[in-house]
Design a protein around this motif. Structure first.
Motif, mmCIF file in Angstrom:
data_model
loop_
_atom_site.group_PDB
_atom_site.id
_atom_site.type_symbol
_atom_site.label_atom_id
_atom_site.label_comp_id
_atom_site.label_asym_id
_atom_site.label_seq_id
_atom_site.Cartn_x
_atom_site.Cartn_y
_atom_site.Cartn_z
ATOM 1 N N LEU A 304 0.797 -1.133 -0.053
ATOM 2 C CA LEU A 304 0.053 0.145 -0.062
ATOM 3 C C LEU A 304 1.062 1.363 0.001
ATOM 4 C CD1 LEU A 304 -2.788 -1.005 2.592
ATOM 5 C CD2 LEU A 304 -2.863 -1.083 -0.007
ATOM 6 N N GLN A 305 1.898 1.320 0.740
ATOM 7 C CA GLN A 305 2.741 2.372 0.642
ATOM 8 C C GLN A 305 3.619 2.721 -0.567
ATOM 9 O OE1 GLN A 305 5.210 2.823 4.355
ATOM 10 N NE2 GLN A 305 3.875 1.623 5.666
ATOM 11 N N GLN A 306 4.156 1.618 -1.255
ATOM 12 C CA GLN A 306 4.698 1.694 -2.240
ATOM 13 C C GLN A 306 3.892 1.825 -3.516
ATOM 14 O OE1 GLN A 306 8.157 -1.043 -2.542
ATOM 15 N NE2 GLN A 306 8.018 -1.692 -0.422
ATOM 16 N N HIS A 307 2.921 1.181 -3.584
ATOM 17 C CA HIS A 307 2.232 1.268 -4.856
ATOM 18 C C HIS A 307 1.569 2.377 -5.228
ATOM 19 C CE1 HIS A 307 -0.724 -0.143 -8.181
ATOM 20 N NE2 HIS A 307 -1.646 0.334 -7.175
ATOM 21 N N ALA A 322 -5.953 -6.968 8.069
ATOM 22 C CA ALA A 322 -5.987 -5.480 8.892
ATOM 23 C C ALA A 322 -4.746 -4.870 8.725
ATOM 24 C CB ALA A 322 -6.498 -5.635 10.368
ATOM 25 N N VAL A 323 -4.885 -3.709 8.525
ATOM 26 C CA VAL A 323 -3.580 -2.814 8.239
ATOM 27 C C VAL A 323 -2.730 -2.747 9.496
ATOM 28 C CG1 VAL A 323 -2.429 -0.897 7.189
ATOM 29 C CG2 VAL A 323 -4.313 -1.783 6.064
ATOM 30 N N GLU A 324 -1.674 -2.948 9.776
ATOM 31 C CA GLU A 324 -0.995 -2.822 11.095
ATOM 32 C C GLU A 324 -0.454 -1.269 11.294
ATOM 33 O OE1 GLU A 324 2.904 -5.365 10.907
ATOM 34 O OE2 GLU A 324 1.541 -7.191 11.521
ATOM 35 N N ASP A 325 -0.251 -0.554 10.279
ATOM 36 C CA ASP A 325 -0.026 0.804 10.417
ATOM 37 C C ASP A 325 -1.114 1.636 10.528
ATOM 38 O OD1 ASP A 325 0.984 3.380 10.645
ATOM 39 O OD2 ASP A 325 2.459 3.117 8.993
ATOM 40 N N ASP A 326 -1.566 1.990 11.876
ATOM 41 C CA ASP A 326 -2.892 2.759 11.987
ATOM 42 C C ASP A 326 -3.079 3.912 11.226
ATOM 43 O OD1 ASP A 326 -3.607 0.575 13.644
ATOM 44 O OD2 ASP A 326 -2.883 1.633 15.490
ATOM 45 N N SER A 327 -1.659 4.760 11.093
ATOM 46 C CA SER A 327 -1.862 5.989 10.390
ATOM 47 C C SER A 327 -1.937 5.936 8.844
ATOM 48 C CB SER A 327 -0.602 6.800 10.809
ATOM 49 O OG SER A 327 0.565 6.255 10.457
ATOM 50 N N LEU A 328 -1.733 4.690 8.197
ATOM 51 C CA LEU A 328 -1.727 4.391 6.882
ATOM 52 C C LEU A 328 -2.872 5.390 6.129
ATOM 53 C CD1 LEU A 328 0.044 3.718 4.441
ATOM 54 C CD2 LEU A 328 -0.785 1.233 4.812
ATOM 55 N N GLU A 329 -3.950 4.926 6.738
ATOM 56 C CA GLU A 329 -5.175 5.552 6.049
ATOM 57 C C GLU A 329 -5.100 7.045 6.027
ATOM 58 O OE1 GLU A 329 -9.782 5.466 7.583
ATOM 59 O OE2 GLU A 329 -9.173 3.673 6.773
ATOM 60 N N ALA A 330 -4.848 7.718 7.196
ATOM 61 C CA ALA A 330 -4.724 9.276 7.072
ATOM 62 C C ALA A 330 -3.538 9.780 6.054
ATOM 63 C CB ALA A 330 -4.467 9.774 8.497
ATOM 64 N N LEU A 331 -2.579 8.848 6.190
ATOM 65 C CA LEU A 331 -1.390 9.354 5.251
ATOM 66 C C LEU A 331 -1.801 9.381 3.935
ATOM 67 C CD1 LEU A 331 1.559 7.619 7.159
ATOM 68 C CD2 LEU A 331 1.079 9.995 7.060
ATOM 69 N N LEU A 332 -2.423 8.226 3.459
ATOM 70 C CA LEU A 332 -3.021 8.122 1.886
ATOM 71 C C LEU A 332 -3.920 9.136 1.655
ATOM 72 C CD1 LEU A 332 -3.519 4.126 1.590
ATOM 73 C CD2 LEU A 332 -1.645 5.860 0.654
#
Length: 612
Positions: A304-307, A322-332
């Motif tokens: 998800l981060q690289q793509h 489930a995504v381990e990085d809780d902040s990933l949704e906010a970052l995207l």
């Protein structure tokens, strides 16, 4: 000799800030082991040295850390972008890597008065409109053919479009409305373009409603032939909808489905793209640097981060873990400039999509493992035949291509990780030798390749040397390879020459093994020979493709320069007018004569000499 100051981990951690940023773990030679991002650098980096429940892979990495570098950023989103840039450029051995050599394809509608629909890869230009990305080339081409069939949009290049005097074959088979010769008005063509645009946006219902209104207007005006044309368009669109692999009855929201499965230390990510409720196809990806301890959630986070660093994410991403990085949704969301939702527990139709994606990932992974087992068998058979103590992992093969000494090109192809690695191929334009001297060409290519690798290795850089060097040639080329490797400092690198058999028939090759002072002939159905043939044939293909391109370019350029009466200014005008040599070759005598400074007689001479 200067002693290296030991890395003071406690002191380093104590002075780290509680700020977002990126950290890089380095080994004793300065090579980057791992790149990561953090919301708070102090907490994240300290956790590596304070926790004791790390996986064996991370424990091994920590034991090799001799230095840590950090870069503070203004936000976690900025750290995410920097992290991905560093992973892409540094390729750390403990990061999960997704390498896709080609960018994703798009459908392009150009910004002309009569827009062209085309398949496209590369950077996006604001003057054109792009739809996608699509997961596969066939999905794009299928959509382009659909637009041609229903809306008759042009696909020809500008050099062809501007120089037509009569309709082409596509008009005859009802795949183009021939705007090049005014068979359709700009207003009518623009209406077709708008309908195509709506269809590409997933608004099939809007298109059908619009066409239905047009059909009724034509019928009311007694223009029954035009009404019949629109009726056929509607029927074709309805047929397409019926044949659609998946269509959403729940929501027109753009969605990506991402399913990850892992088996035997290999991971597969299946990416499904759904736009406007329309299934555009899927793509199977196999990341590198995955170990037995790697979890599916870790692979998913990395993907998800690289793509989505290089493309805008859709509004909804459905995942099977489930995504381990809780902040990933906010970052995207911050990166995209709009709300992005990650859903690991979908309902109804989206759950069906996810199950299908997971099933396809399992099938692709099974095929990958089967292929890996087959390649292992081939490699082991090759090691046995060559009497090697260990199975060769990385194989490089060289070939030379030219036409009677003209435009000599050498190729180097790489087989590694149980498959061909096109991103690591190299071509060498050979110069300064007697034309047709294959020995000199081979010497130059090998010297440039391995001389450079040895220099990089001596400078402390991490380089990949082959376990086996294949030379497409006989004893003469093999002896040249032995001399070059001795000169550059790699005398122990194993060499095998692949000498062609009688009449160049496959299966009759002789393998020359100079370091063992022997040659062997394998059975035509031997797995080891099949592997060698696969690599050798790929080297030949890559060399001859480069040679033909170089030869064609040289011949075309030289032929234009040799035409009497065509100087530098006229060459520039010709190439500018027709957008390069390809356009000039497609032009007629009349088109050439219309260029400033070119008369009828000179145009005839240019046309004749270019088409001899």
């Amino acid at each position: 000799m200067t002693e290296t100051t030991p890395f003071d981990i406690p002191g380093f951690l104590k002075n780290l800030p509680l700020l977002p940023g990126v950290y890089r773990m380095l080994d004793e030679t300065g090579n980057v082991l791992y790149v990561g991002k953090a919301k708070a650098l102090k907490k994240r980096v300290s956790s590596y040295f304070q926790k004791t429940d790390h996986s064996p892979r991370i424990q091994l990495m920590i034991s090799q850390i001799k230095q840590i570098e950090v870069t503070v950023t203004r936000s976690e989103a900025e750290a995410l972008l920097l992290e991905n840039n560093l992973i892409k450029s540094l390729k750390p051995k403990y990061n999960i890597l997704f390498r896709d050599d080609k960018s994703y394809p798009y459908i392009m509608l150009t910004g002309h008065e009569f827009p062209r629909v085309a398949y496209y890869r590369g950077g996006l230009d604001r003057k054109n409109q792009y739809f996608g990305p699509y997961p596969n080339v066939w999905a794009v081409r299928d959509s382009v053919h659909l637009l041609q069939k229903i809306f008759h949009l042009r696909t020809c290049e500008d050099t062809v479009f501007h120089n037509r005097s009569r309709p082409c074959l596509l008009f005859q088979i009802k795949r183009c409305s021939a705007p090049c010769v005014d068979h359709i008005s700009p207003e009518a063509y623009a209406a077709d373009v708008q309908s195509a645009r709506l269809l590409l946006e997933g608004k099939q219902k809007d298109v059908i409603d619009r066409l239905t209104d047009d059909m009724q207007k034509h019928a009311e005006a007694f223009a029954y032939e035009k009404a019949a044309v629109v009726r056929d368009q509607i029927r074709q669109l309805q047929t397409v909808q019926e044949k659609q692999f998946i269509s959403s009855n729940v929501s027109q929201m753009d969605t990506d489905i991402v399913a990850v499965v892992i088996a035997e230390g290999t991971a597969c990510v299946n990416l499904v793209m759904i736009r406007g409720g329309r299934h555009l196809g899927d793509k199977a990806l196999f990341p590198g640097h995955v170990s037995e301890e790697t979890t599916a959630a870790e692979v998913l986070d990395a993907f998800l981060q690289q793509h989505y660093q290089s493309m805008s994410p859709p509004a909804l991403i459905v995942v099977n873990h489930a995504v381990e990085d809780d902040s990933l949704e906010a970052l995207l969301s911050e990166q995209a400039g709009r709300k992005i939702k990650l859903n690991s527990n979908p309902n109804g139709e989206r759950r069906v999509w996810l199950q299908m994606a997971e099933k396809n990932a399992q099938l692709a992974l099974a095929q990958r493992l089967l292929s890996k087992a087959s390649q292992d068998m081939r490699l082991q058979a090759l090691a046995d035949a060559l009497v090697f103590d260990e199975m060769p992992e990385r194989i490089e093969c060289f070939d030379i291509s030219h036409t009677q000494g003209e435009a000599t090109v050498a190729s180097c192809v790489v087989y590694d990780k149980r498959s061909i690695q096109p991103s690591e191929y190299r071509r060498f334009n050979i110069s300064g030798i007697t034309p047709g001297d294959d020995y000199a060409a081979m010497r130059q290519a090998l010297t440039r390749r391995y001389g450079k690798l040895v220099e990089q290795k001596e400078a402390g850089e991490e380089v990949k040397l082959p376990d086996l060097l294949l030379i497409d040639g006989g004893l003469g080329q093999v002896n040249i390879a032995l001399e070059v490797l001795a000169e550059v400092g790699l005398p122990d690198l194993p060499i095998v020459g692949v000498a062609k058999g009688e009449d160049r028939k496959p299966g009759l090759e002789t393998l020359i093994i100079p370091q063992q002072d022997r040659s062997i002939n394998m059975a035509s159905d031997a797995p080891a020979l099949h592997l060698i043939q696969q690599i050798r044939d790929e080297a030949h293909r890559f060399a001859i493709t480069g040679h033909r391109a170089k030869r064609g370019k040289a011949r075309v350029q030289s032929s234009l320069q040799e035409i009497e009466g065509v100087g530098a200014k006229r060459r520039q005008r010709l190439l500018t007018r027709f957008n390069g040599m390809q356009g000039l070759l497609a032009a007629s005598e009349e088109d050439i004569a219309a260029v400033e400074g070119i008369g009828a007689s000179l145009a005839e001479r240019i046309y004749r000499q270019l088409h001899e």
